[in-house]
Design a protein around this motif. Structure first.
Motif, PDB file in Angstrom:
ATOM      1  N   ARG A 104    -113.625 -17.000 -54.657  1.00  0.00           N
ATOM      2  CA  ARG A 104    -113.425 -15.584 -54.335  1.00  0.00           C
ATOM      3  C   ARG A 104    -114.636 -14.770 -54.774  1.00  0.00           C
ATOM      4  NH1 ARG A 104    -108.489 -15.376 -52.342  1.00  0.00           N
ATOM      5  NH2 ARG A 104    -108.849 -13.179 -51.932  1.00  0.00           N
ATOM      6  N   GLN A 111    -118.183  -9.758 -48.191  1.00  0.00           N
ATOM      7  CA  GLN A 111    -117.133  -8.883 -47.668  1.00  0.00           C
ATOM      8  C   GLN A 111    -117.495  -7.406 -47.846  1.00  0.00           C
ATOM      9  OE1 GLN A 111    -112.948 -10.502 -48.531  1.00  0.00           O
ATOM     10  NE2 GLN A 111    -114.207 -11.614 -49.998  1.00  0.00           N
ATOM     11  N   ARG A 125    -105.832 -10.180 -47.651  1.00  0.00           N
ATOM     12  CA  ARG A 125    -104.761 -10.323 -48.643  1.00  0.00           C
ATOM     13  C   ARG A 125    -104.981  -9.414 -49.844  1.00  0.00           C
ATOM     14  NH1 ARG A 125    -104.199 -13.062 -44.937  1.00  0.00           N
ATOM     15  NH2 ARG A 125    -103.029 -14.970 -44.585  1.00  0.00           N
ATOM     16  N   ARG A 182    -101.003 -17.375 -56.786  1.00  0.00           N
ATOM     17  CA  ARG A 182    -102.280 -17.697 -57.442  1.00  0.00           C
ATOM     18  C   ARG A 182    -102.598 -16.632 -58.488  1.00  0.00           C
ATOM     19  NH1 ARG A 182    -105.384 -16.432 -51.873  1.00  0.00           N
ATOM     20  NH2 ARG A 182    -105.491 -14.189 -52.087  1.00  0.00           N
TER      21      ARG A 182
HETATM   22  O1  C5P Z   1    -105.649 -14.019 -42.583  1.00  0.00           O
HETATM   23  P1  C5P Z   1    -105.795 -15.486 -42.393  1.00  0.00           P
HETATM   24  O2  C5P Z   1    -104.519 -16.169 -42.022  1.00  0.00           O
HETATM   25  O3  C5P Z   1    -106.916 -15.845 -41.486  1.00  0.00           O
HETATM   26  O4  C5P Z   1    -106.202 -16.038 -43.850  1.00  0.00           O
HETATM   27  C1  C5P Z   1    -106.296 -17.413 -44.100  1.00  0.00           C
HETATM   28  C2  C5P Z   1    -106.138 -17.668 -45.591  1.00  0.00           C
HETATM   29  O5  C5P Z   1    -107.272 -17.124 -46.272  1.00  0.00           O
HETATM   30  C3  C5P Z   1    -104.936 -17.019 -46.271  1.00  0.00           C
HETATM   31  O6  C5P Z   1    -103.783 -17.830 -46.214  1.00  0.00           O
HETATM   32  C4  C5P Z   1    -105.421 -16.825 -47.696  1.00  0.00           C
HETATM   33  O7  C5P Z   1    -105.212 -17.985 -48.462  1.00  0.00           O
HETATM   34  C5  C5P Z   1    -106.911 -16.636 -47.549  1.00  0.00           C
HETATM   35  N1  C5P Z   1    -107.327 -15.234 -47.668  1.00  0.00           N
HETATM   36  C6  C5P Z   1    -107.468 -14.712 -48.926  1.00  0.00           C
HETATM   37  N2  C5P Z   1    -107.920 -13.435 -49.087  1.00  0.00           N
HETATM   38  C7  C5P Z   1    -108.204 -12.671 -48.035  1.00  0.00           C
HETATM   39  C8  C5P Z   1    -108.025 -13.172 -46.727  1.00  0.00           C
HETATM   40  C9  C5P Z   1    -107.577 -14.467 -46.568  1.00  0.00           C
HETATM   41  O8  C5P Z   1    -107.207 -15.391 -49.910  1.00  0.00           O
HETATM   42  N3  C5P Z   1    -108.643 -11.440 -48.216  1.00  0.00           N
END
Ligand code: C5P
Length: 215
Positions: A104, A111, A125, A182
């Motif tokens: 991350r 990002q 998320r 998490r």
């Molecule tokens: O939004 P999407 O389904 O494409 O995201 C795929 C995975 O990426 C999510 O299940 C999540 O684990 C992770 N993700 C995240 N933080 C974000 C966007 C996505 O952890 N900002």
């Protein structure tokens, strides 16, 4: 003044992506699909054979990658990977690597660089909680796992693909579970987010709710 940001967070299949696109179009703003960034990173991890829980190896791999987006396409080191990052294998790998703090951290600047004038609509998320805590407006879109799986099934069948609803519900629950539990940047609404249950609303109604709130 820094350019304004509107964040849309929520679980898989809640309809954030569509609403984020509609909103970015309407405002003429940039758009960040942060999930796509995590997905491209996961694809690179799968291809390199690095263990999906190997935080050190992933932290070494990620800065070497060239991840780009243009015209709605995702690129990994110059190769278009838009289709490949959408499959369930990649989605599952994505939520595994996304649980690691070093992963991350490695993707944070990438990002934040999307924040450019005249403004940004960010979908993910942790957009409202971690990446853009100072956002102008924050939304959290949600719906039951069953409803989200049904939407996914419809999407797949429109693409000529088939799947079992029970499998999709299981995939969604597993991914939600990992994303919610998490320790870093868990999936949850920001304290100042407007929560919208999209279960009983169609796209037009959700979009109207969002527009009304930011007006
Ligand atoms: O939004 P999407 O389904 O494409 O995201 C795929 C995975 O990426 C999510 O299940 C999540 O684990 C992770 N993700 C995240 N933080 C974000 C966007 C996505 O952890 N900002």
């Amino acid at each position: 003044t820094p350019s304004p940001v509107i964040t849309l967070d929520g679980p898989a299949g809640a309809g954030k992506g569509t609403i984020a696109c509609m909103l970015a179009d309407k405002l003429g703003w940039h758009m960040l699909d942060s999930g796509a960034i995590y997905r491209v990173a996961a694809l690179a991890a799968l291809r390199s054979g690095v263990g999906l829980g190997d935080e050190k190896a992933l932290a070494a791999l990620l800065p070497t990658l060239n991840i780009e987006f243009n015209n709605g396409e995702a690129w990994l080191n110059g190769e278009m990977v838009t289709g490949e990052i959408r499959n369930e294998t990649c989605a599952s790998a994505t939520s595994q690597i996304a649980a690691l703090p070093a992963v991350r951290a490695a993707l944070l600047v990438l990002q934040r660089n999307f924040r450019q004038l005249p403004g940004l609509v960010a979908d993910g998320r942790d957009m409202g909680t971690v990446v853009f805590p100072e956002a102008t407006h924050k939304f959290y879109l949600t719906a039951s796992a069953e409803i989200r799986a049904e939407r996914r099934l419809k999407q797949l069948s429109q693409q000529g693909l088939s799947a079992k609803l029970c499998d999709l519900i299981q995939d969604i629950n597993a991914r939600d579970e990992r994303d919610t539990n998490r320790p870093v940047a868990p999936l949850k609404p920001a304290a100042d987010a407007l929560v919208i249950d999209t279960g009983s609303l169609d796209q037009t109604e959700v979009f109207a709710t969002v527009l009304h709130y930011i007006a």
